[in-house]
Design a protein around this motif. Structure first.
Motif, PDB file in Angstrom:
ATOM      1  N   VAL A 162       0.843  -1.198   0.000  1.00 18.61           N
ATOM      2  CA  VAL A 162       0.000   0.000   0.000  1.00 18.61           C
ATOM      3  C   VAL A 162       0.882   1.252   0.000  1.00 18.61           C
ATOM      4  O   VAL A 162       1.342   1.705   1.059  1.00 18.61           O
ATOM      5  N   PRO A 163       1.175   1.839  -1.160  1.00 18.55           N
ATOM      6  CA  PRO A 163       1.937   3.099  -1.200  1.00 18.55           C
ATOM      7  C   PRO A 163       1.110   4.251  -0.619  1.00 18.55           C
ATOM      8  O   PRO A 163      -0.102   4.325  -0.843  1.00 18.55           O
ATOM      9  N   CYS A 164       1.752   5.136   0.116  1.00 15.93           N
ATOM     10  CA  CYS A 164       1.060   6.258   0.758  1.00 15.93           C
ATOM     11  C   CYS A 164       1.842   7.547   0.550  1.00 15.93           C
ATOM     12  O   CYS A 164       3.055   7.579   0.789  1.00 15.93           O
ATOM     13  N   TYR A 165       1.132   8.582   0.148  1.00 25.92           N
ATOM     14  CA  TYR A 165       1.738   9.911   0.066  1.00 25.92           C
ATOM     15  C   TYR A 165       0.704  10.923   0.546  1.00 25.92           C
ATOM     16  O   TYR A 165      -0.308  11.157  -0.125  1.00 25.92           O
ATOM     17  N   ASN A 166       0.938  11.478   1.725  1.00 21.27           N
ATOM     18  CA  ASN A 166      -0.001  12.415   2.352  1.00 21.27           C
ATOM     19  C   ASN A 166      -1.408  11.820   2.426  1.00 21.27           C
ATOM     20  O   ASN A 166      -2.374  12.389   1.928  1.00 21.27           O
ATOM     21  N   GLU A 167      -1.518  10.676   3.075  1.00 22.95           N
ATOM     22  CA  GLU A 167      -2.788   9.958   3.167  1.00 22.95           C
ATOM     23  C   GLU A 167      -3.188   9.737   4.627  1.00 22.95           C
ATOM     24  O   GLU A 167      -3.676   8.673   5.007  1.00 22.95           O
ATOM     25  N   GLU A 168      -2.984  10.759   5.458  1.00 21.94           N
ATOM     26  CA  GLU A 168      -3.287  10.617   6.880  1.00 21.94           C
ATOM     27  C   GLU A 168      -4.759  10.297   7.129  1.00 21.94           C
ATOM     28  O   GLU A 168      -5.098   9.634   8.130  1.00 21.94           O
ATOM     29  N   GLU A 169      -5.654  10.711   6.238  1.00 20.61           N
ATOM     30  CA  GLU A 169      -7.076  10.475   6.434  1.00 20.61           C
ATOM     31  C   GLU A 169      -7.495   9.069   6.011  1.00 20.61           C
ATOM     32  O   GLU A 169      -8.570   8.609   6.400  1.00 20.61           O
ATOM     33  N   SER A 170      -6.651   8.391   5.240  1.00 21.56           N
ATOM     34  CA  SER A 170      -7.071   7.135   4.626  1.00 21.56           C
ATOM     35  C   SER A 170      -6.485   5.885   5.267  1.00 21.56           C
ATOM     36  O   SER A 170      -7.054   4.801   5.113  1.00 21.56           O
ATOM     37  N   VAL A 171      -5.359   5.995   5.961  1.00 22.12           N
ATOM     38  CA  VAL A 171      -4.635   4.803   6.415  1.00 22.12           C
ATOM     39  C   VAL A 171      -5.478   3.926   7.330  1.00 22.12           C
ATOM     40  O   VAL A 171      -5.676   2.721   7.082  1.00 22.12           O
ATOM     41  N   THR A 203      -7.638  13.860  -1.455  1.00 25.98           N
ATOM     42  CA  THR A 203      -7.712  14.222  -2.864  1.00 25.98           C
ATOM     43  C   THR A 203      -6.567  13.568  -3.621  1.00 25.98           C
ATOM     44  O   THR A 203      -5.550  13.195  -3.031  1.00 25.98           O
ATOM     45  N   THR A 204      -6.722  13.447  -4.936  1.00 29.53           N
ATOM     46  CA  THR A 204      -5.683  12.833  -5.750  1.00 29.53           C
ATOM     47  C   THR A 204      -4.429  13.702  -5.781  1.00 29.53           C
ATOM     48  O   THR A 204      -4.503  14.932  -5.720  1.00 29.53           O
ATOM     49  N   HIS A 205      -3.268  13.041  -5.858  1.00 31.24           N
ATOM     50  CA  HIS A 205      -1.991  13.764  -5.900  1.00 31.24           C
ATOM     51  C   HIS A 205      -1.372  13.731  -7.292  1.00 31.24           C
ATOM     52  O   HIS A 205      -0.235  14.167  -7.470  1.00 31.24           O
ATOM     53  N   TRP A 206      -2.117  13.225  -8.267  1.00 28.99           N
ATOM     54  CA  TRP A 206      -1.605  13.130  -9.637  1.00 28.99           C
ATOM     55  C   TRP A 206      -2.115  14.304 -10.456  1.00 28.99           C
ATOM     56  O   TRP A 206      -3.306  14.425 -10.714  1.00 28.99           O
ATOM     57  N   SER A 245       5.875  11.541   2.847  1.00 27.42           N
ATOM     58  CA  SER A 245       4.705  12.374   3.142  1.00 27.42           C
ATOM     59  C   SER A 245       5.093  13.556   4.024  1.00 27.42           C
ATOM     60  O   SER A 245       5.974  13.454   4.895  1.00 27.42           O
ATOM     61  N   SER A 246       4.411  14.683   3.813  1.00 29.44           N
ATOM     62  CA  SER A 246       4.675  15.886   4.602  1.00 29.44           C
ATOM     63  C   SER A 246       3.609  16.113   5.669  1.00 29.44           C
ATOM     64  O   SER A 246       3.700  17.076   6.430  1.00 29.44           O
ATOM     65  N   ASP A 247       2.598  15.238   5.730  1.00 30.93           N
ATOM     66  CA  ASP A 247       1.568  15.368   6.762  1.00 30.93           C
ATOM     67  C   ASP A 247       1.868  14.368   7.884  1.00 30.93           C
ATOM     68  O   ASP A 247       3.018  14.037   8.140  1.00 30.93           O
ATOM     69  N   HIS A 248       0.843  13.866   8.562  1.00 33.66           N
ATOM     70  CA  HIS A 248       1.035  12.968   9.701  1.00 33.66           C
ATOM     71  C   HIS A 248       0.890  11.491   9.315  1.00 33.66           C
ATOM     72  O   HIS A 248       0.626  10.653  10.184  1.00 33.66           O
TER      73      HIS A 248
END
Length: 312
Positions: A8-17, A209-212, A48-51
């Protein structure tokens, strides 16, 4: 007991994990009533730059036997995240999923059944439509698959997602492809193995939101084309040859006109236009050549695909 690794790749996904874990876990637990399936969650934090990393640490502390994470020193991109997850996986089967739940986990039992009952090595997924993406992105995506399948020897399933379940043998084959410039959808097809696809309706993101961006998608498409086809180089050669042929005809025309009519050729503006046209073609061909040369340059450096700062 068999183990399934979920990459599971994650980039700024603090709301989804946490939402992803809480949604997928019941599906895994119910997958096989006769034989228990052991899950292995491998979250890859792509700078990621968030939590996101803090949440992954807490989740791993709560479930130390099943949850693991790999955290990069900076953002290296989704392809690096996929590669890191595959390298860290230890399962008999390995699934690649997006953390935003656009990849429905309800398909996992069917994917496993197809592999075990019909001897598939890989079960991939295809979106039935691209609702919510906008007409331009949908058209661009459709055009990309159409182009790459015409110019490449490798067939890539149109609208295929990264979401797929693979056997350990196929995962090992994918990992043996040591390219720096990676296009995973092409690599999955290039290694071969018996593959089938399941179709599903597009799902909205569970959170975030999407990061692409459109620019990133275009760059990713160009990477795919250059990684699996040398046709742009051959087109440049053809253009150069055709242009050279027309230039020879132009020289013959000027010589014959000089011998039969005399005087200089009138129309300096048209001559300048032709020169600019040919110069533009040359620059375009050099640009295509430069793109391929740049790929070779990056490969020759032998830099690591990613750098791990923390893992557990």
């Amino acid at each position: 007991m068999k183990k399934i690794s979920l990459i599971v790749p994650c980039y700024n996904e603090e709301e989804s994990v946490n939402l992803f874990y809480d949604t997928v876990t019941p599906v895994i637990n119910a997958m096989s009533p006769t034989e228990k399936i052991e899950p292995e969650y491998i979250f890859v934090n792509d700078g990621s730059s968030d939590h996101t990393l803090d949440i992954l640490r807490n989740l791993q502390a709560e479930h130390p036997d099943t949850v693991h994470y790999v955290s990069f020193s900076r953002n290296f991109g989704k392809e690096a995240g996929l590669a890191a997850g595959l390298e860290a996986s230890t399962g008999d089967y390995v699934a690649v999923m997006d953390v935003d739940l656009q990849d429905p986990p309800e398909l996992l039992p069917k994917m496993l059944n197809l592999i075990e009952s019909e001897n598939y090595d890989c079960v991939g997924t295809v979106q039935h439509d691209r609702a919510g993406q906008g007409w331009f992105r949908a058209w661009a995506s459709s055009s990309f698959y159409s182009v790459i399948n015409k110019i490449s020897d490798v067939h890539i399933e149109p609208n295929a997602r990264d979401y797929r379940l693979m056997t350990r043998q196929m995962v090992n084959a994918v990992l043996s492809v040591g390219e720096y410039n990676r296009f995973s959808k092409g690599i999955f097809s290039w290694v071969g193995f018996k593959t089938t696809y399941l179709t599903y309706e597009s799902q909205p993101r569970a959170a975030g939101t999407t990061h692409w961006s459109l620019k990133q998608l275009l760059q990713y498409s160009l990477t795919g084309i250059m990684d699996f086809s040398d046709l742009p180089l051959r087109i440049s050669t053809w253009i150069g040859g055709i242009t050279f042929g027309f230039s020879l005809l132009g020289i013959l025309f000027v010589i014959i006109r000089k011998l039969t009519v005399g005087g200089s050729v009138a129309g300096w503006a048209s001559l300048v236009t032709i020169i600019l046209f040919i110069g533009g073609l040359q620059l375009m061909c050099l640009g295509v050549l430069g793109e391929y040369l740049g790929k070779v340059y990056l490969e020759s450096k032998h830099r690591p695909l990613y750098i791990v700062k923390e893992e557990k």
